[in-house]
Design a protein around this motif. Structure first.
Motif, PDB file in Angstrom:
ATOM      1  N   ASN A  98      -4.474 -25.094  25.951  1.00 10.01           N
ATOM      2  CA  ASN A  98      -5.803 -25.667  25.692  1.00 10.01           C
ATOM      3  C   ASN A  98      -5.909 -26.082  24.226  1.00 10.01           C
ATOM      4  N   THR A  99      -6.651 -27.158  23.997  1.00  5.06           N
ATOM      5  CA  THR A  99      -6.828 -27.662  22.637  1.00  5.06           C
ATOM      6  C   THR A  99      -8.274 -27.476  22.189  1.00  5.06           C
ATOM      7  N   TYR A 100      -8.427 -27.301  20.885  1.00  6.18           N
ATOM      8  CA  TYR A 100      -9.735 -27.076  20.274  1.00  6.18           C
ATOM      9  C   TYR A 100      -9.828 -27.946  19.019  1.00  6.18           C
ATOM     10  N   TYR A 101     -10.999 -28.501  18.792  1.00  4.59           N
ATOM     11  CA  TYR A 101     -11.179 -29.406  17.660  1.00  4.59           C
ATOM     12  C   TYR A 101     -12.479 -29.108  16.926  1.00  4.59           C
ATOM     13  N   ALA A 102     -12.447 -29.355  15.621  1.00  9.06           N
ATOM     14  CA  ALA A 102     -13.691 -29.346  14.861  1.00  9.06           C
ATOM     15  C   ALA A 102     -14.551 -30.524  15.322  1.00  9.06           C
ATOM     16  N   ASP A 103     -15.847 -30.357  15.278  1.00 12.48           N
ATOM     17  CA  ASP A 103     -16.752 -31.428  15.726  1.00 12.48           C
ATOM     18  C   ASP A 103     -16.502 -32.730  14.958  1.00 12.48           C
ATOM     19  N   SER A 104     -16.131 -32.606  13.702  1.00 11.87           N
ATOM     20  CA  SER A 104     -15.972 -33.783  12.850  1.00 11.87           C
ATOM     21  C   SER A 104     -14.786 -34.658  13.250  1.00 11.87           C
ATOM     22  N   VAL A 105     -13.849 -34.111  14.046  1.00 10.40           N
ATOM     23  CA  VAL A 105     -12.660 -34.886  14.395  1.00 10.40           C
ATOM     24  C   VAL A 105     -12.541 -35.136  15.898  1.00 10.40           C
ATOM     25  N   LYS A 106     -13.440 -34.591  16.689  1.00 10.46           N
ATOM     26  CA  LYS A 106     -13.371 -34.788  18.141  1.00 10.46           C
ATOM     27  C   LYS A 106     -13.403 -36.271  18.482  1.00 10.46           C
ATOM     28  N   GLY A 107     -12.485 -36.663  19.361  1.00  8.09           N
ATOM     29  CA  GLY A 107     -12.414 -38.057  19.767  1.00  8.09           C
ATOM     30  C   GLY A 107     -11.571 -38.921  18.850  1.00  8.09           C
ATOM     31  N   ARG A 108     -11.187 -38.372  17.689  1.00  5.41           N
ATOM     32  CA  ARG A 108     -10.367 -39.143  16.740  1.00  5.41           C
ATOM     33  C   ARG A 108      -8.990 -38.519  16.522  1.00  5.41           C
ATOM     34  N   PHE A 109      -8.908 -37.199  16.552  1.00  6.96           N
ATOM     35  CA  PHE A 109      -7.653 -36.490  16.302  1.00  6.96           C
ATOM     36  C   PHE A 109      -7.144 -35.861  17.601  1.00  6.96           C
ATOM     37  N   THR A 110      -5.807 -35.780  17.704  1.00  5.79           N
ATOM     38  CA  THR A 110      -5.184 -35.148  18.863  1.00  5.79           C
ATOM     39  C   THR A 110      -4.047 -34.255  18.398  1.00  5.79           C
ATOM     40  N   ILE A 111      -4.088 -32.990  18.811  1.00  8.35           N
ATOM     41  CA  ILE A 111      -3.005 -32.060  18.502  1.00  8.35           C
ATOM     42  C   ILE A 111      -2.097 -31.952  19.718  1.00  8.35           C
ATOM     43  N   SER A 112      -0.796 -31.900  19.472  1.00  9.34           N
ATOM     44  CA  SER A 112       0.163 -31.777  20.563  1.00  9.34           C
ATOM     45  C   SER A 112       1.398 -31.045  20.042  1.00  9.34           C
ATOM     46  N   ARG A 113       2.270 -30.663  20.954  1.00  9.31           N
ATOM     47  CA  ARG A 113       3.473 -29.951  20.533  1.00  9.31           C
ATOM     48  C   ARG A 113       4.650 -30.372  21.387  1.00  9.31           C
ATOM     49  N   ASP A 114       5.834 -30.241  20.800  1.00  8.89           N
ATOM     50  CA  ASP A 114       7.082 -30.479  21.510  1.00  8.89           C
ATOM     51  C   ASP A 114       7.926 -29.232  21.288  1.00  8.89           C
ATOM     52  N   ASN A 115       7.942 -28.342  22.265  1.00  5.74           N
ATOM     53  CA  ASN A 115       8.648 -27.075  22.095  1.00  5.74           C
ATOM     54  C   ASN A 115      10.150 -27.277  21.961  1.00  5.74           C
ATOM     55  N   ALA A 116      10.681 -28.311  22.555  1.00  6.07           N
ATOM     56  CA  ALA A 116      12.117 -28.577  22.446  1.00  6.07           C
ATOM     57  C   ALA A 116      12.513 -28.900  21.005  1.00  6.07           C
ATOM     58  N   LYS A 117      11.561 -29.445  20.253  1.00  3.10           N
ATOM     59  CA  LYS A 117      11.812 -29.805  18.858  1.00  3.10           C
ATOM     60  C   LYS A 117      11.165 -28.824  17.883  1.00  3.10           C
ATOM     61  N   ASN A 118      10.531 -27.775  18.416  1.00  6.39           N
ATOM     62  CA  ASN A 118       9.820 -26.809  17.559  1.00  6.39           C
ATOM     63  C   ASN A 118       8.865 -27.513  16.604  1.00  6.39           C
ATOM     64  N   THR A 119       8.135 -28.481  17.120  1.00  8.45           N
ATOM     65  CA  THR A 119       7.284 -29.311  16.277  1.00  8.45           C
ATOM     66  C   THR A 119       5.897 -29.459  16.887  1.00  8.45           C
ATOM     67  N   VAL A 120       4.903 -29.411  16.031  1.00 11.88           N
ATOM     68  CA  VAL A 120       3.521 -29.688  16.426  1.00 11.88           C
ATOM     69  C   VAL A 120       3.062 -30.918  15.653  1.00 11.88           C
ATOM     70  N   TYR A 121       2.232 -31.713  16.293  1.00 11.16           N
ATOM     71  CA  TYR A 121       1.783 -32.973  15.720  1.00 11.16           C
ATOM     72  C   TYR A 121       0.260 -33.004  15.613  1.00 11.16           C
ATOM     73  N   LEU A 122      -0.213 -33.823  14.695  1.00 10.64           N
ATOM     74  CA  LEU A 122      -1.637 -34.120  14.623  1.00 10.64           C
ATOM     75  C   LEU A 122      -1.758 -35.636  14.489  1.00 10.64           C
ATOM     76  N   GLN A 123      -2.156 -36.276  15.579  1.00 11.02           N
ATOM     77  CA  GLN A 123      -2.403 -37.718  15.571  1.00 11.02           C
ATOM     78  C   GLN A 123      -3.815 -37.946  15.071  1.00 11.02           C
ATOM     79  N   MET A 124      -3.945 -38.686  13.998  1.00  7.17           N
ATOM     80  CA  MET A 124      -5.251 -38.916  13.384  1.00  7.17           C
ATOM     81  C   MET A 124      -5.566 -40.412  13.453  1.00  7.17           C
TER      82      MET A 124
END
Length: 126
Positions: free
Chosen positions: A57-83
């Motif tokens: 599940n993902t959670y966002y601050a109100d100020s970024v909802k609808g604009r930012f997206t958090i995701s992860r790729d466990n195979a690459k041990n990496t988390v992303y923040l699309q802004m």
């Protein structure tokens, strides 16, 4: 000990997009709740987004909802923040954090996270 390294920051104009990346050194990353925090000049570190370890599940601050997206790729041990649709008030240093044992009620609290990256600067000009 998990090490986190952020990248992807930069100087952009309002309305532009950026994607931040956070690479983890340890495979315990896949079992950790991951989050992004922002520290603007002269302000305390504040919650931006999180991805809960058990459910995804993902959670966002109100100020970024609808604009930012958090995701992860466990195979690459990496988390992303699309802004997207960046605003000048999004300016600051973005930190990646890992919380292997964090409880849900502490999700928005920086003190709940065990590991931190060094941060990456994002500057949005108007």
């Amino acid at each position: 000990q998990v090490q986190l390294v952020e990248s992807g920051g930069g100087l952009v104009q309002a309305g532009d997009s950026l994607r931040l990346s956070c690479a983890a050194s340890d495979r315990t990353f896949s079992r950790s709740t991951m989050a992004w925090f922002l520290q603007a000049p002269g302000k305390e570190r504040e919650f931006v987004a999180a991805l809960w370890r058990n459910t995804g599940n993902t959670y966002y601050a109100d100020s970024v909802k609808g604009r930012f997206t958090i995701s992860r790729d466990n195979a690459k041990n990496t988390v992303y923040l699309q802004m997207d649709s960046l605003k000048p008030e999004d300016t600051g240093v973005y930190f990646c954090a890992a919380g292997p044992t964090i409880i849900l009620s502490n999700l928005f609290n920086p003190r709940g996270y065990n590991y931190w990256g060094q941060g990456t600067q994002v500057t949005v000009s108007s």
